[in-house]
Scaffold this active site. Structure first.
Site: not given
Ligand code: NAD
Length: 361
Positions: A146, A195, A251, A255
């Site tokens: 981001y 990852k 992120d 959620d």
């Protein structure tokens, strides 16, 4: 002891839920002999109305000088408020980004806890829920995809978009240290999510996390690939204590984790910098649809204040007392409208705050 808290009520239900969190903190102060001194700071729509900007330098400075920040929420009706026909950097939420950046809040902590009393709201099957779950997602907040370089351009006649994912070892180390510190206050288990089978940044992440783990011999570290973690959260959420992960994975996973608790009005969060300083706020927004009606659920904000006691002030016993009071009031059947079900007693925002404050012991 005396603590200086910058309080940002913000917009919508913000002032109502922050008022209740202060009520509970004041009761903690009375019972345990602390003094909480509040300085009110304007941010969001109310600051735009007063000063034309969502966060003034003075407001930021007041927050910076305090021991921690308690925030309600900012923002009006999306697309339908006087604060939306303005440039993006002058909208209420720009204040939020500015304060996070201005205070260098790189570590976002979001607990996902299932209250047995609210288990009906959990979308998972009973056999998966088991004895419930109690985890914390530690998300890196100021690096990664981001914040990397990005552009869109035509390459050989084809429109091409590029986003860059960059992490350096210092950024990884400081968030890993936070995660291990928090694990030490909990069940001493860190699951680092990456990852590493594909990404270089994840390989560096894994290496640095393993180095940090050497300073925390009591904490068990495991690694998990992000795709597996997304599955494990809905297959066996009880296995997690602290999940440590980078910005974008955090992120998405935070959620997902909050969704399985079933109630947005219950979810607290904290954003911290390198020291013990933090900004504590509910995970939900300003809920303009129910503002001013005394029906909002103040529990997420009250639990955020409990996180402040635990993580910024090291008042673990006091934080336990707030969390126990919330549980007690729920077990007595008191519910605000958002978590109400047949057979329970419907209470207002004010009454919920009163009940929780009464149960602090
Ligand atoms: P929201 O979280 O404010 O509301 C979503 C739904 O959940 C609404 O129906 C609302 O009534 C309900 N809800 C939220 N909190 C509740 C509570 N404590 N008790 C009972 N019900 C509750 O999200 P939204 O409607 O998408 O956004 C509203 C405004 O909040 C927007 O301006 C948005 O930008 C802003 N926002 C601010 C923050 C923040 O300040 N950190 C975070 C998210 C959204």
């Amino acid at each position: 002891m005396k603590y200086q808290i910058a309080v940002i009520p913000g917009d919508g239900i913000g002032p109502e839920i922050v008022r209740e969190a202060k009520k509970v903190l004041d009761k903690v102060g009375q019972v345990y002999g602390h003094e909480f001194e509040y300085t009110e700071v304007l941010m969001g729509g109310v600051s735009i109305d007063a000063y034309g900007v969502p966060l003034t330098e003075e407001a930021l400075e007041t927050a910076r000088k305090s021991d921690s920040v308690l925030l309600g929420a900012v923002g009006g009706n999306v697309g339908n408020s006087r604060w939306y026909d303005v440039a993006p950097n002058l909208r209420p939420e720009a204040g939020l980004l500015a304060i996070r950046k201005g205070l260098n809040l790189f570590a976002n902590i979001r607990p996902a806890y299932l209250y047995q009393e609210l288990a009906e709201a959990c979308p998972l099957k009973k056999e998966i829920i088991g004895d419930g779950f109690d985890m914390v997602i530690m998300r890196e907040l100021t690096g990664g995809l981001y914040f990397g370089e990005r552009y869109t351009k035509e390459v050989d006649g084809v429109m091409t978009a590029v986003d860059t994912l960059t992490y350096n070892e210092n950024e990884i180390r400081r968030i890993a240290v936070k995660a291990f510190d928090i694990a030490m206050k909990r069940r001493k288990k860190v699951t680092s999510v990456d990852k590493a089978n594909v990404l270089d940044s994840s390989r560096l992440w894994r290496k640095v996390v393993e180095e940090v783990a050497k300073d925390y011999l009591e904490v068990t570290l495991t690694h998990m690939l992000v795709d597996n973690c997304a599955m494990q959260l809905v297959m066996n959420p009880g296995q997690f204590d602290v999940i440590l992960t980078e910005n974008m994975f955090g992120d998405i996973l935070s959620d997902e984790a909050s969704m399985i608790t079933g109630s947005i009005g219950m979810l607290s969060s904290a954003s911290m910098n390198e020291s013990k300083f933090g900004m504590y706020e509910p995970s939900h927004g300003s809920a303009p649809d129910i503002a001013g009606k005394d029906i909002a659920n103040p529990i997420a904000t009250i639990l955020s204040a409990a996180m402040m006691l635990r993580y910024s002030f090291d008042l673990d016993q006091e934080a336990d007392a707030v969390e126990a009071a919330v549980k007690k009031v729920l077990s007595q059947g008191a519910r605000t409208a958002d978590i109400w079900s047949e057979g329970c007693e419907k209470v207002s925002t004010t009454q919920m705050g009163d009940r929780i404050a009464e149960c602090i012991e």
